[in-house]
Write an enzyme that holds these catalytic residues in place. Structure first.
Site, PDB file in Angstrom:
ATOM      1  N   ASN A 132       0.781  -1.245   0.000  1.00 47.19           N
ATOM      2  CA  ASN A 132       0.000   0.000   0.000  1.00 47.19           C
ATOM      3  C   ASN A 132       0.812   1.293   0.000  1.00 47.19           C
ATOM      4  O   ASN A 132       0.310   2.335  -0.409  1.00 47.19           O
ATOM      5  CB  ASN A 132      -1.040  -0.013   1.124  1.00 47.19           C
ATOM      6  CG  ASN A 132      -0.431  -0.066   2.493  1.00 47.19           C
ATOM      7  OD1 ASN A 132       0.753  -0.370   2.640  1.00 47.19           O
ATOM      8  ND2 ASN A 132      -1.221   0.210   3.506  1.00 47.19           N
ATOM      9  N   GLU A 190       5.209  -4.257  11.928  1.00 51.84           N
ATOM     10  CA  GLU A 190       4.094  -3.305  11.818  1.00 51.84           C
ATOM     11  C   GLU A 190       2.996  -4.033  11.064  1.00 51.84           C
ATOM     12  O   GLU A 190       3.104  -4.256   9.862  1.00 51.84           O
ATOM     13  CB  GLU A 190       4.532  -2.040  11.056  1.00 51.84           C
ATOM     14  CG  GLU A 190       5.660  -1.265  11.710  1.00 51.84           C
ATOM     15  CD  GLU A 190       5.275  -0.650  13.045  1.00 51.84           C
ATOM     16  OE1 GLU A 190       4.083  -0.603  13.376  1.00 51.84           O
ATOM     17  OE2 GLU A 190       6.189  -0.221  13.766  1.00 51.84           O
ATOM     18  N   CYS A 236      -3.237   0.618   7.029  1.00 47.59           N
ATOM     19  CA  CYS A 236      -3.303  -0.043   8.339  1.00 47.59           C
ATOM     20  C   CYS A 236      -4.001   0.870   9.337  1.00 47.59           C
ATOM     21  O   CYS A 236      -4.701   0.413  10.231  1.00 47.59           O
ATOM     22  CB  CYS A 236      -1.916  -0.415   8.822  1.00 47.59           C
ATOM     23  SG  CYS A 236      -0.818   0.974   8.960  1.00 47.59           S
TER      24      CYS A 236
END
Ligand code: NAP
Ligand code: G3P
Length: 478
Positions: free
Chosen positions: A157, A253, A287
């Site tokens: 992304n 992450e 996210c």
């Protein structure tokens, strides 16, 4: 854009053998947009890491000013190539040109801040001696040293920014880097490997591994020459990496299910505007996207009305045709999962005022109301343009729903009572709480991270540097 052959840098070599390639297909037209030499075997991967380790022994002694100069050269090249690079981002992940350019600018800024922060850290070693700390007859000087080979694995992304935010702290610190971009991000990954090479990193400091995670992932994440791993991506892959690497530093992450809690005294119109931006930017494929709204039941209907009005304003179209708010999703699999979650919510009594509509890879944005905790979408990460709204009677219920999540990234609280917001913040099992704003990673200088299934360790400019260094103490004794 025609299918293009992308060379890739692996250590000291620019690989231009196209006999075994990864084809990258665009989510826009499903055509091949790039073909890149891919890694074939476990043995090849072992050699890449071995060479990266050998290169580390040289690179760690390269003067800081040279490392800095090469990184700044890289910034200049990113700036020069902005048009070509942003076009690759548009075709590869269906981000709009405007957003792709923002990602490039943000990455350049990130590198410059990383250099500045590294200089600050190195200029002030920790000195512990008798005068300050009452340590008898000893002076301890604690500085940072690079770790060795950093493995960076990034998601689709932010194909540039989430690579740069790992590569820059690694290189400025004197580590060498092996990185694997997402399949959908491999054109960007290989393109920048050549820019890094041109910038000065041509002595084996950087290697880009191209290939599918499902095929070569196990070989990449399990190698004795890796000194540290920085991974951004899904929780499932993150957990695999953590399990295989208990003795080296691993920063993860991972996924999120950030909630926006809306209290009855919030400015509802403004909250709706911010929530819609937070939930639907890049089609919800962030996210830190707002992935559920928890609203006080007394203002639920008003908030839904405002959210619907904001959704109505969203522009929808192909990323290649303009600066639309909603564009093609990354793949049909994720789109179908969103439809599945919608259907499940419908079966459980949820409703929407939008038409459920799909055109190719584009899923039209939807807010779901009457959602209860029985619906899967109350808990699963949708990573798409579908926003569930759940009402609560007491704030304790909202806190409970937040904390029952497997994820722990961020939460937003919309209210005019800042004192209350801070009190609620102290009860939430997440890393960051945003008062009257939707979740986000930036400004990049802020520490950023997640707990529970959202991650381990911290990113952020300073934190990333520290995670890629080890402390070296020299103690003088009287
Ligand atoms: P993903 O499927 O986990 O992929 C991430 C990276 O891992 C890709 O490079 C992928 O390569 C690679 N990979 C896949 N399987 C692997 C394996 N077995 N071993 C080693 N590497 C493997 O995630 P994604 O779909 O790209 O991104 C979406 C997810 O990332 C969401 O859950 C989102 O929340 C999370 N994310 C988190 C953050 C954060 O900062 N917390 C930021 C962005 C995204 P391939 O592409 O070749 O499979
Ligand atoms: O999903 C990528 C994550 O890093 C979010 O970044 O800036 O969109 O909050 P941002």
């Amino acid at each position: 854009m025609d299918g293009k052959l992308y060379k890739v840098v692996v250590g000291k070599k620019i690989i231009n053998d196209f006999s075994y390639v990864l084809h990258v297909f665009s989510p826009i037209n499903h055509q091949i947009i790039g073909s890149i030499p891919r890694v074939r075997t476990k043995e090849q991967i072992e050699i890449i890491f071995k060479n990266a380790k050998l290169a580390f022994h040289e690179y760690r002694n390269v003067d800081f000013h040279i490392r800095k100069k090469w990184l700044l050269n890289f910034c200049d090249l990113l700036k020069q190539k902005w048009d070509e690079l942003s076009n690759i981002i548009v075709w590869e992940i269906a981000k709009t040109k405007v957003e792709a350019i923002k990602e490039i600018d943000r990455s350049i800024e990130y590198i410059k801040l990383t250099i500045e922060e590294y200089e600050k850290i190195m200029k002030s070693p920790l000195i512990i001696d008798e005068s300050v700390h009452n340590v008898k007859g000893k002076t301890g000087i604690f500085t940072y040293e690079p770790l060795g080979v950093v493995l960076a694995i990034s998601p689709f992304n932010y194909p540039l920014n989430l690579l740069v935010s790992k590569i820059a702290p690694a290189l400025i610190s004197g580590n060498t880097v092996v990185y694997k971009p997402a399949t959908q991000g491999s054109c960007v990954g290989s393109f920048i490997s050549l820019l890094l090479y041109e910038a000065g990193f041509k002595n084996g400091e950087v290697s880009c591994i191209i290939g599918k995670g499902s095929e070569i992932g196990d070989f990449i994440i399990d190698n004795p020459n890796i000194s540290m791993i920085s991974f951004t991506g899904s929780s499932d892959v993150g957990k695999k990496i953590a399990m295989k690497n208990s003795l080296i530093p691993v920063i993860l992450e991972l996924g999120g299910k950030d909630a926006a809690i809306v209290l009855k005294d919030a400015n509802l119109k403004l909250s709706a505007k911010k929530i819609v931006k937070g939930a639907f930017s890049f089609n919800g494929q962030r996210c830190t996207g707002i992935k559920r709204v928890l609203v006080d039941v007394s203002v639920e209907q008003k908030l839904i009305k405002y959210i619907d009005e904001e959704i109505e304003k969203l522009t929808i179209g192909s990323a290649i045709k303009g600066n639309f708010d909603i564009t093609e999703m990354i793949d049909i699999k994720t789109l179908k999962n969103n439809l599945y979650l919608l259907l499940d919510a419908y079966k459980n009594g949820a409703r929407t005022n939008q038409k459920i509509k799909r055109k190719g890879n584009i899923l039209f944005p939807v807010a779901l109301h009457n959602v209860t905790t029985k619906c899967k979408i109350a808990w699963d990460e949708q990573f798409g343009p579908v926003l569930p709204i759940i009402s609560f009677n007491e704030i304790e219920q909202a806190i409970d729903i937040c904390n029952k999540s497997q994820y722990g990234l961020q939460t937003s609280i919309f209210t005019s009572n800042i004192k209350l917001a801070k009190k609620i913040a102290s009860t939430l099992d997440v890393v960051t709480i945003n008062i009257n704003e939707s979740s986000s990673r930036g400004p990049d200088i802020f520490p950023f991270g997640g707990i529970k299934d959202s991650g381990k360790g911290m990113q952020g400019i300073k934190e990333a540097i520290i995670s890629m260094n080890k402390i070296k103490g020299v103690i003088e004794n009287e």
